[in-house]
Design a protein around this motif. Structure first.
Motif, short mmCIF file in Angstrom:
data_model
loop_
_atom_site.label_atom_id
_atom_site.label_comp_id
_atom_site.label_asym_id
_atom_site.label_seq_id
_atom_site.Cartn_x
_atom_site.Cartn_y
_atom_site.Cartn_z
N GLY A 441 137.57 56.25 21.03
CA GLY A 441 136.56 56.00 20.35
C GLY A 441 136.22 54.29 19.81
O GLY A 441 134.56 54.17 19.23
N ASP A 442 137.44 53.74 19.56
CA ASP A 442 136.81 52.75 19.61
C ASP A 442 135.98 51.46 20.45
O ASP A 442 136.02 51.68 21.77
N ALA A 443 136.22 50.61 19.73
CA ALA A 443 134.77 50.34 20.89
C ALA A 443 135.33 48.16 20.08
O ALA A 443 135.92 48.52 18.69
N ASP A 444 135.21 46.79 20.29
CA ASP A 444 135.25 45.66 20.06
C ASP A 444 133.97 45.04 20.20
O ASP A 444 133.40 45.23 21.49
N LEU A 445 133.38 44.29 19.57
CA LEU A 445 132.16 43.15 19.69
C LEU A 445 133.19 41.66 19.72
O LEU A 445 133.02 41.25 18.47
N TYR A 446 132.23 40.90 20.22
CA TYR A 446 131.96 39.56 19.76
C TYR A 446 130.79 38.70 20.15
O TYR A 446 129.81 39.49 20.68
N ALA A 447 130.25 38.03 19.25
CA ALA A 447 128.92 37.58 18.86
C ALA A 447 128.95 36.40 19.26
O ALA A 447 130.08 35.24 19.04
N VAL A 448 127.77 36.21 19.89
CA VAL A 448 127.96 34.46 20.65
C VAL A 448 126.95 33.87 19.94
O VAL A 448 125.58 34.97 20.21
N ARG A 449 126.48 32.60 20.40
CA ARG A 449 125.26 32.12 20.48
C ARG A 449 124.43 31.73 21.47
O ARG A 449 124.69 31.18 22.38
N GLY A 450 122.96 32.06 21.54
CA GLY A 450 122.82 31.59 22.68
C GLY A 450 120.71 31.23 22.76
O GLY A 450 120.60 31.81 21.66
N LYS A 451 120.93 30.32 23.97
CA LYS A 451 119.20 30.14 23.78
C LYS A 451 118.19 30.43 24.75
O LYS A 451 118.82 31.53 25.74
N SER A 474 128.01 46.13 27.38
CA SER A 474 126.55 45.49 26.86
C SER A 474 126.84 44.43 26.10
O SER A 474 127.61 44.07 25.72
N ILE A 475 125.54 44.08 26.92
CA ILE A 475 125.16 42.37 25.60
C ILE A 475 124.18 43.61 25.21
O ILE A 475 122.79 43.19 25.48
N LEU A 476 123.81 43.31 24.32
CA LEU A 476 122.76 43.78 22.94
C LEU A 476 122.54 42.34 22.15
O LEU A 476 123.05 41.55 21.66
N ASP A 477 121.28 42.45 21.22
CA ASP A 477 120.62 41.75 20.83
C ASP A 477 121.09 41.81 19.19
O ASP A 477 121.53 42.32 19.11
N SER A 478 120.74 41.28 18.00
CA SER A 478 120.56 40.83 17.54
C SER A 478 120.38 41.95 16.36
O SER A 478 120.49 43.00 15.32
N ALA A 511 115.71 35.22 24.41
CA ALA A 511 115.42 34.03 22.80
C ALA A 511 116.11 33.61 22.71
O ALA A 511 117.38 33.86 23.22
N ASP A 512 115.76 32.82 21.08
CA ASP A 512 117.14 32.14 20.77
C ASP A 512 117.88 33.59 19.72
O ASP A 512 117.14 33.47 19.54
N GLY A 513 118.87 32.98 19.71
CA GLY A 513 119.73 34.13 18.56
C GLY A 513 120.98 34.48 18.85
O GLY A 513 121.50 33.78 19.67
N THR A 514 121.42 35.09 18.12
CA THR A 514 122.90 35.99 18.13
C THR A 514 123.02 37.19 18.89
O THR A 514 122.05 37.88 18.55
N TYR A 515 123.83 36.97 19.99
CA TYR A 515 123.85 38.08 21.11
C TYR A 515 125.55 38.53 20.53
O TYR A 515 126.07 38.05 20.42
#
Length: 781
Positions: A441-451, A474-478, A511-515
């Protein structure tokens, strides 16, 4: 032995003898050419009725040898008659052909029976005396002597009877012929997998795998399905060689002491990767351990990317145990070969981190059994994927194939907790992150900034490295909404993997933001061994190449088609220019361009007009312009192998070998300018000059397209003194913009006359090879 009793190779030998006689005959060149052509027609006719054109290997048994030892092995396949030489990749191993064998045909067996019957009648005067006394060996041998039948022929007849009357056995022409080979292994020969090929008059075979090891080796002794084989005893560590026949179960007894941490590592699919005519497409080996009371022992079973099992067995008490090997659904035949390494052997089941930075010294932790050290320092300079044993400079470990990734990007470890968006680990692009799905059930998430408009790639390596992780990325939006998701992505570069469980996703950011890039296990699994390496970056266009086939047999001066596969990465769709690298003089490649967007192209290889004694190792290089820079990649030789009647895999080979035999006669056709692109208009035609066509037999040459694109045909081929004109036509179904190479096969056509099984006037075609590849492009009219 009479002509009709000759082995399969007899037609080839008779034709070769006739050609030599024809060349020695008097008369002008045209009469000699006609005589040779007649001989060639006879040879081609006989071979077409008896054998496939290319020699093929299916298995080797025993499938390996110990360093410093000599052993005779049997190699099975088809079209192996006239086997001349055997070659083993690498150094330190020599292979010598000892003999060739094939089973009797139905006609040969019937003729031998008839001769025995006739001899028995002469000896006894009784019409059916032999049929009633088949179990009387003395009577059988007496009749054989009377009929002039040798003991070898009697044994062949008995083998034919046994194979035909065994309800579990089915005829397998692809396995019937065998060649005995003697392997001589130097004491300092490098251990590991090698490739064995055989050279025959029809060309060079595909490779089969054999293993060079450092442990003592034994071979099973049948029958051992009910009464176990005692060849192991207490002599461990040891490697056991065996074969599983239909319904067969192999059992081996061994003595073990309480407290032993035994590793039992089976190699089966590692030796024969795919079976074309069996489901699931490989020998699915099952290994089980029993005690003296036939009680199944608890073991831990581990597997790498492939299905071969490795058992980890904590011996509970002193005593005798039994190892059982079988197929999962009790299939079997000659190519169900296996090797089992047994003993208190080192076995690595995992490595962490699974990726290291190129050129940096990194300490990696190993998990497994009987390891001399749980931590090892490694330094590797070449980016890519490396076998862990090679990376560690050791080949002592047995068991699942564990690999180590090497990257030239920054390598970043995960930092727990990072299970949610709020806990996500920020990273800078581009980076390679590594971590573990440490619990179910574990999951790891990494945050990146994009335009807006940026493209983001997440590329996972886990299963390809030997991890049990079945990734889901998966790639998720903010706000946690899914932008893109992927479970399994097929990597055609990994031809030995059938369950492509690694993920790859490329998305355009809205869009610009964190993903957030999220990775988990599809099956909600997790453990310390569920490790991964994941590249998170903008697209990094690149490519790899595979060239098939990995073994080529051709005549000196001849031309054959080859297929080059482009494995494009991160959206790269540019042109790739192909060329032979450091090739021996006389070898040329034609059609050496993979047009933009295409994943494969058929080119042609033309051999030196000389006749090399040994097979030649060639290198093929591709170059492309990516981001304003020239990128060069060597092609990996491969074999396009079929699995279970339907699936194709590019299985890598160690060498791209070409065996060149005697001079081509008559000389094959050529094209005036094989590098120029022929532009073929839809609904129109294009002319190609063919200045050299078959010497004295030019008037009999016919051309035929091989695998042409839709709508493209040969409209005409007109001969003229010294050459000819080939006219290509594209009808309305041809697609403008289609590009690639045209492969044109050449034949001599002649009326073969009347033969026992021919109609009067039936035409025969003798293949001359093919023209150099002709680059083409379909254009709008």
């Amino acid at each position: 032995m009479k002509d009709q009793d000759l082995p399969v190779g007899g037609a080839s030998r008779r034709a070769s003898f006739a050609v030599r006689r024809a060349r020695q005959a008097g008369g002008d060149g045209r009469r000699r050419a006609a005589a040779i052509l007649a001989c060639l027609l006879l040879c081609v006719s006989a071979l077409a009725q008896q054998q496939p054109r290319n020699p093929e290997l299916a298995y080797a048994y025993p499938a390996g040898c110990r360093q410093g030892a000599e052993i005779d092995i049997k190699v099975g396949g088809q079209a192996l008659f006239g086997a001349e030489q055997a070659f083993v990749s690498g150094s330190g191993v020599t292979a010598t052909v000892l003999g060739y064998k094939r089973p009797l045909t139905i006609g040969e067996a019937n003729r031998l029976r008839e001769r025995l019957e006739e001899a028995a009648k002469k000896l006894t005067g009784e019409a059916r005396s032999l049929r009633g006394r088949l179990t009387d060996i003395g009577a059988l041998r007496e009749a054989a002597r009377e009929a002039g039948i040798t003991d070898e022929q009697l044994r062949a007849l008995d083998e034919f009877r046994r194979l035909r009357t065994d309800p579990k056995r089915q005829p397998n022409p692809q396995l019937e012929e065998t060649v005995r080979i003697r392997l001589s292994v130097a004491s300092d020969a490098a251990p590991g997998l090698r490739e064995l090929r055989i050279r025959t008059p029809l060309g060079l075979t595909n490779p089969v795998r054999i293993h060079i090891g450092s442990l003592p080796e034994v071979a099973e002794v049948e029958p051992n399905d009910r009464l176990p084989d005692s060849c192991i005893g207490s002599s461990m560590p040891v490697v056991v060689n065996g074969q599983i026949m239909p319904g067969d179960v192999d059992r081996f007894t061994f003595a073990a002491r309480k407290g032993m941490r035994m590793v039992i590592a089976v190699s089966a699919r590692e030796l024969v990767p795919y079976l074309a005519d069996a489901v699931p497409g490989w020998f699915a080996a099952v290994a089980t351990v029993y005690d003296a009371d036939r009680k199944e022992m608890p073991v831990r079973e581990v597997r790498g990317p492939g299905p071969d099992p490795t058992l980890l067995f904590d011996v509970p008490a002193d005593g005798e145990y039994t190892l059982e090997i079988r197929d999962s659904i009790y299939r079997g035949r000659e190519d169900f070969v296996y090797r089992v390494a047994m003993g208190e052997l080192p076995c690595v089941t995992g490595v962490y981190p699974p990726v290291v930075r190129a050129g940096a010294t990194t300490t990696v932790r190993l998990t497994g059994w009987n390891l001399p050290s749980p931590a090892v320092a490694v330094r590797l300079d070449e980016p890519g994927v490396h076998d862990l044993a090679t990376a560690l400079g050791s080949t002592a470990s047995v068991g699942p194939m564990i690999r180590l990734a090497v990257d030239d990007l920054p390598v970043v470890p995960e930092k727990e907790p990072n299970n949610t968006g709020a806990q996500s680990q920020p990273i800078t692009l581009p980076s390679v992150v590594y971590g573990q799905i440490g619990r179910p059930g574990d999951a790891d998430l990494y945050a990146v900034r994009g335009k807006k408009g940026d493209r983001l790639v997440a590329d996972v390596m886990a299963r390809r490295l030997g991890s049990p992780l079945d990734s889901l990325v998966s790639i998720l939006d903010s706000k946690g909404r899914t932008i893109a998701v992927n479970d399994d992505y097929e990597d055609k570069a990994s031809g030995l993997i059938t369950h492509h469980a690694d993920s790859y996703v490329m998305a355009t950011l809205p869009a610009d933001g964190t993903y957030y890039v999220r990775i988990a296990d599809t099956q909600a699994g997790g453990s310390a061994e569920h490790s991964y390496r994941m590249r998170i970056s903008a697209p990094m266009p690149d490519f790899e190449l595979r060239v098939t086939p990995g073994s080529i047999g051709m005549r000196a001066g001849g031309t054959v088609p080859v297929t080059v596969h482009a494995l494009r990465r991160d959206g790269f769709d540019g042109e790739i220019v192909l060329a032979l690298k450091d090739a021996p003089q006389g070898f040329t490649l034609s059609g050496g361009r993979i047009p933009p967007g295409l994943d494969r192209v058929r080119a042609t290889l033309t051999a030196t007009p000389r006749d090399p004694v040994e097979p030649v190792r060639l290198l093929l290089e591709g170059s492309a312009t990516i981001g304003g820079k020239t990128v060069r990649r060597l092609a990996t030789p491969a074999h396009d192998m079929m699995q279970a009647f339907a699936y194709q895999h590019l299985v890598p080979a160690q060498d791209w070998l070409v065996a060149v035999t005697g001079r081509f006669w008559p000389p094959p056709p050529r094209v005036a300018d094989s590098d120029s692109v022929v532009r073929l208009p839809v609904g129109g035609t294009a002319r190609i000059e063919v200045p050299r066509v078959g010497g004295a037999l030019a008037g009999t040459v016919a051309l035929e397209l091989s695998e042409p694109p839709p709508g493209v045909t040969i409209e005409s081929f007109t001969m003229r003194p010294g050459g000819g004109v080939l006219v290509l036509k594209a009808d309305g179904s041809a697609k403008p913009g289609a590009r690639g190479n045209l492969i044109v096969n050449a034949f001599i056509t002649r009326n073969a006359g009347r033969a026992a099984n021919d109609r009067q006037g039936q035409a025969r075609r003798v293949p001359l090879g093919c023209l150099p590849a002709i680059p083409f492009e379909i254009v709008a009219r």
